[in-house]
Design a protein around this motif. Sequence first.
Motif, PDB file in Angstrom:
ATOM      1  N   GLN A 133      45.151  40.080  33.363  1.00 25.66           N
ATOM      2  CA  GLN A 133      44.520  38.909  33.720  1.00 25.66           C
ATOM      3  C   GLN A 133      45.498  39.057  35.356  1.00 25.66           C
ATOM      4  OE1 GLN A 133      47.394  36.384  30.825  1.00 25.66           O
ATOM      5  NE2 GLN A 133      45.513  35.796  30.645  1.00 25.66           N
ATOM      6  N   GLU A 134      46.147  40.016  35.072  1.00 25.70           N
ATOM      7  CA  GLU A 134      46.488  40.499  36.599  1.00 25.70           C
ATOM      8  C   GLU A 134      46.277  41.307  36.872  1.00 25.70           C
ATOM      9  OE1 GLU A 134      50.960  39.870  37.275  1.00 25.70           O
ATOM     10  OE2 GLU A 134      50.987  37.690  35.994  1.00 25.70           O
ATOM     11  N   ARG A 135      44.590  41.846  37.855  1.00 21.65           N
ATOM     12  CA  ARG A 135      44.250  43.052  38.030  1.00 21.65           C
ATOM     13  C   ARG A 135      44.972  43.982  38.539  1.00 21.65           C
ATOM     14  NH1 ARG A 135      38.682  43.335  36.021  1.00 21.65           N
ATOM     15  NH2 ARG A 135      38.936  45.974  36.796  1.00 21.65           N
ATOM     16  N   LYS A 136      45.331  45.723  38.921  1.00 20.33           N
ATOM     17  CA  LYS A 136      46.195  46.449  39.808  1.00 20.33           C
ATOM     18  C   LYS A 136      45.003  46.669  41.133  1.00 20.33           C
ATOM     19  CE  LYS A 136      49.989  45.739  38.635  1.00 20.33           C
ATOM     20  NZ  LYS A 136      50.155  44.842  37.465  1.00 20.33           N
ATOM     21  N   GLU A 137      44.033  46.908  40.967  1.00 17.11           N
ATOM     22  CA  GLU A 137      42.812  47.645  41.285  1.00 17.11           C
ATOM     23  C   GLU A 137      42.283  46.833  42.684  1.00 17.11           C
ATOM     24  OE1 GLU A 137      40.502  49.746  37.982  1.00 17.11           O
ATOM     25  OE2 GLU A 137      40.270  47.902  37.845  1.00 17.11           O
ATOM     26  N   SER A 138      41.591  48.053  43.579  1.00 13.79           N
ATOM     27  CA  SER A 138      40.932  47.340  45.101  1.00 13.79           C
ATOM     28  C   SER A 138      40.750  45.945  44.649  1.00 13.79           C
ATOM     29  CB  SER A 138      41.050  48.365  45.642  1.00 13.79           C
ATOM     30  OG  SER A 138      39.311  48.360  45.743  1.00 13.79           O
ATOM     31  N   LEU A 139      40.987  44.781  45.595  1.00 16.39           N
ATOM     32  CA  LEU A 139      40.269  43.067  45.517  1.00 16.39           C
ATOM     33  C   LEU A 139      38.546  43.830  46.060  1.00 16.39           C
ATOM     34  CD1 LEU A 139      40.693  40.176  45.308  1.00 16.39           C
ATOM     35  CD2 LEU A 139      41.104  40.531  47.667  1.00 16.39           C
ATOM     36  N   ARG A 142      36.140  46.632  43.121  1.00 15.21           N
ATOM     37  CA  ARG A 142      36.638  46.451  42.188  1.00 15.21           C
ATOM     38  C   ARG A 142      36.492  45.206  41.052  1.00 15.21           C
ATOM     39  NH1 ARG A 142      37.131  50.873  38.438  1.00 15.21           N
ATOM     40  NH2 ARG A 142      36.116  52.201  39.225  1.00 15.21           N
ATOM     41  N   ARG A 143      38.004  44.139  41.792  1.00 15.01           N
ATOM     42  CA  ARG A 143      37.885  42.859  40.957  1.00 15.01           C
ATOM     43  C   ARG A 143      37.002  41.816  41.450  1.00 15.01           C
ATOM     44  NH1 ARG A 143      43.750  42.793  43.393  1.00 15.01           N
ATOM     45  NH2 ARG A 143      44.337  40.592  42.805  1.00 15.01           N
ATOM     46  N   ILE A 144      36.646  42.005  42.638  1.00 18.36           N
ATOM     47  CA  ILE A 144      35.488  41.005  42.999  1.00 18.36           C
ATOM     48  C   ILE A 144      33.863  41.117  42.352  1.00 18.36           C
ATOM     49  CG2 ILE A 144      34.141  39.918  44.892  1.00 18.36           C
ATOM     50  CD1 ILE A 144      36.701  39.903  46.315  1.00 18.36           C
ATOM     51  N   PRO A 145      33.555  42.149  41.996  1.00 17.85           N
ATOM     52  CA  PRO A 145      32.127  42.867  41.394  1.00 17.85           C
ATOM     53  C   PRO A 145      32.774  42.444  40.263  1.00 17.85           C
ATOM     54  CG  PRO A 145      33.212  44.861  42.808  1.00 17.85           C
ATOM     55  CD  PRO A 145      33.521  43.496  43.161  1.00 17.85           C
ATOM     56  N   SER A 146      33.988  42.413  39.825  1.00 18.09           N
ATOM     57  CA  SER A 146      33.890  42.427  38.322  1.00 18.09           C
ATOM     58  C   SER A 146      33.508  40.900  38.118  1.00 18.09           C
ATOM     59  CB  SER A 146      35.154  43.278  38.195  1.00 18.09           C
ATOM     60  OG  SER A 146      36.119  42.604  37.188  1.00 18.09           O
ATOM     61  N   MET A 147      34.396  40.740  38.699  1.00 18.20           N
ATOM     62  CA  MET A 147      34.036  39.143  38.422  1.00 18.20           C
ATOM     63  C   MET A 147      33.012  38.090  38.123  1.00 18.20           C
ATOM     64  SD  MET A 147      36.810  35.691  40.311  1.00 18.20           S
ATOM     65  CE  MET A 147      34.876  35.827  41.582  1.00 18.20           C
ATOM     66  N   MET A 148      31.868  38.049  39.551  1.00 13.57           N
ATOM     67  CA  MET A 148      31.169  37.505  38.947  1.00 13.57           C
ATOM     68  C   MET A 148      29.779  38.916  38.211  1.00 13.57           C
ATOM     69  SD  MET A 148      31.002  38.118  43.793  1.00 13.57           S
ATOM     70  CE  MET A 148      29.469  39.548  43.321  1.00 13.57           C
ATOM     71  N   ALA A 149      30.626  39.834  37.772  1.00 14.68           N
ATOM     72  CA  ALA A 149      29.960  40.546  36.758  1.00 14.68           C
ATOM     73  C   ALA A 149      30.540  39.417  35.056  1.00 14.68           C
ATOM     74  CB  ALA A 149      29.579  41.910  36.614  1.00 14.68           C
ATOM     75  N   ASN A 150      31.976  39.697  35.137  1.00  9.40           N
ATOM     76  CA  ASN A 150      31.894  38.691  33.835  1.00  9.40           C
ATOM     77  C   ASN A 150      31.078  37.321  33.933  1.00  9.40           C
ATOM     78  OD1 ASN A 150      33.952  40.665  33.026  1.00  9.40           O
ATOM     79  ND2 ASN A 150      35.379  40.051  34.923  1.00  9.40           N
ATOM     80  N   ARG A 151      31.144  36.697  35.326  1.00  5.22           N
ATOM     81  CA  ARG A 151      30.385  35.030  35.237  1.00  5.22           C
ATOM     82  C   ARG A 151      28.848  35.439  34.409  1.00  5.22           C
ATOM     83  NH1 ARG A 151      32.800  32.338  39.514  1.00  5.22           N
ATOM     84  NH2 ARG A 151      35.478  31.931  38.562  1.00  5.22           N
ATOM     85  N   LEU A 152      28.260  36.287  35.195  1.00  2.26           N
ATOM     86  CA  LEU A 152      27.164  36.478  35.684  1.00  2.26           C
ATOM     87  C   LEU A 152      26.561  36.828  33.988  1.00  2.26           C
ATOM     88  CD1 LEU A 152      24.693  36.539  37.121  1.00  2.26           C
ATOM     89  CD2 LEU A 152      24.817  38.746  37.036  1.00  2.26           C
ATOM     90  N   ILE A 153      27.441  37.772  33.448  1.00  2.00           N
ATOM     91  CA  ILE A 153      27.144  38.099  31.698  1.00  2.00           C
ATOM     92  C   ILE A 153      27.403  37.067  30.710  1.00  2.00           C
ATOM     93  CG2 ILE A 153      27.751  39.708  29.956  1.00  2.00           C
ATOM     94  CD1 ILE A 153      28.470  41.394  31.817  1.00  2.00           C
ATOM     95  N   SER A 154      28.283  36.344  30.608  1.00  2.00           N
ATOM     96  CA  SER A 154      28.988  35.621  30.269  1.00  2.00           C
ATOM     97  C   SER A 154      28.089  33.596  30.645  1.00  2.00           C
ATOM     98  CB  SER A 154      30.825  34.857  30.748  1.00  2.00           C
ATOM     99  OG  SER A 154      31.561  35.090  30.303  1.00  2.00           O
TER     100      SER A 154
END
Length: 337
Positions: A133-139, A142-154
């Motif tokens: 829930q609280e990512r430590k990696e670079s915004l 890492r975090r923005i691409p991963s948020m988009m990927a999670n939405r897309l995959i979901s």
Amino acid sequence: MSVAPDHIEIPELALSVVIPIYNEEGNVERLYAELTAALEAIGRDYEVIAINDGSEDGSYRLLNALQRRDERWHIIHFRRNFGQTAALAAGFDAARGEIVVTIDADLQNDPGDIAPILEKFDEGYDIVSGWRQERKESLFLRRIPSMMANRLISRSTGIKLHDYGCTLKAYSFDVVKGVKLYGELHRFIPALASQMGVRVAEAPVKDRARRWGSSKYGVGRTFKVILDLIVVVFVLSYFNRPLYVFGTAGFLVGGVGALLGAYLTVFKLLTENKIGDRPLLQLAAMLMVLGVQFISTGIVADMIMRTYHESQHKPIYYIRERRRSEPVEEAPELERV
Ligand code: UDP
Ligand code: MG
């Protein structure tokens, strides 16, 4: 007579922990300490399967030393670096636990989070996915691409998870033995397994900064993940019958070609005009050929799927649980006096 066909395996202990390791010499000792503390506190019988994915540093030696120290640890050394997905797949093949937990070696996942994941699992799920829930990696990287990927995959797979990328996940024995992995597919296991009709839940976990060494991935991973997503969506919707995809396209394209051809034929018969030099005629012929091609490609793909399922003993059904009465033990003959 054996009851189960040979390809059905049965778990032999409670828990397997699978760890992919590539050049993590600085993390191995600490990982061992934290993991052992966490697992012993949980108190189930466990094994750890560490896959050395062709490390070029001291991981080889350190892992062998651990294995000599602790017989619950099993080490698989790859000949070269085959990638995290391959490492996890090797771990899944070797795993004997009723529940199989995957975790990163760099301690970005906290072994202390395994306990709450198992608790969730025991509520009756087949997959429990860690959610950082609280990512430590670079915004931005890492975090923005991963948020988009999670939405897309979901959205495209219908299995809604906040954090496909988190390695800390727990799977049932049947799930890990049932999915076949390649490419970068490990992050899609919950989606792939949805075919089996699994119950999926999430549990919040901590995200920590890498302790030692650096990440093995760059931005290039994003493209691979997107290409894999295309495969996953295809697999999920049409895997069993590729003919349906190709065949539909074939009928559409070929149908348009046939209509055009019919129009030209009628045109020629009713009027005295020639049609031999009309581009439309070429288009009609091409579309009809293309339609036939699509359908035959579909048939070939269907045959390939058939051999695929048969050669790999791919089941067409998945069992949630089996219940049956234990065979009644024959009462021993009473000795008569
Ligand atoms: N890893 C692996 N093979 C690879 C790349 C990574 O086994 O080719 C392992 C790595 O040692 C770590 C885990 O996979 O235990 C996750 O890798 P990393 O921490 O580099 O990924 P990130 O956390 O940056 O997504
Ligand atoms: Mg990491």
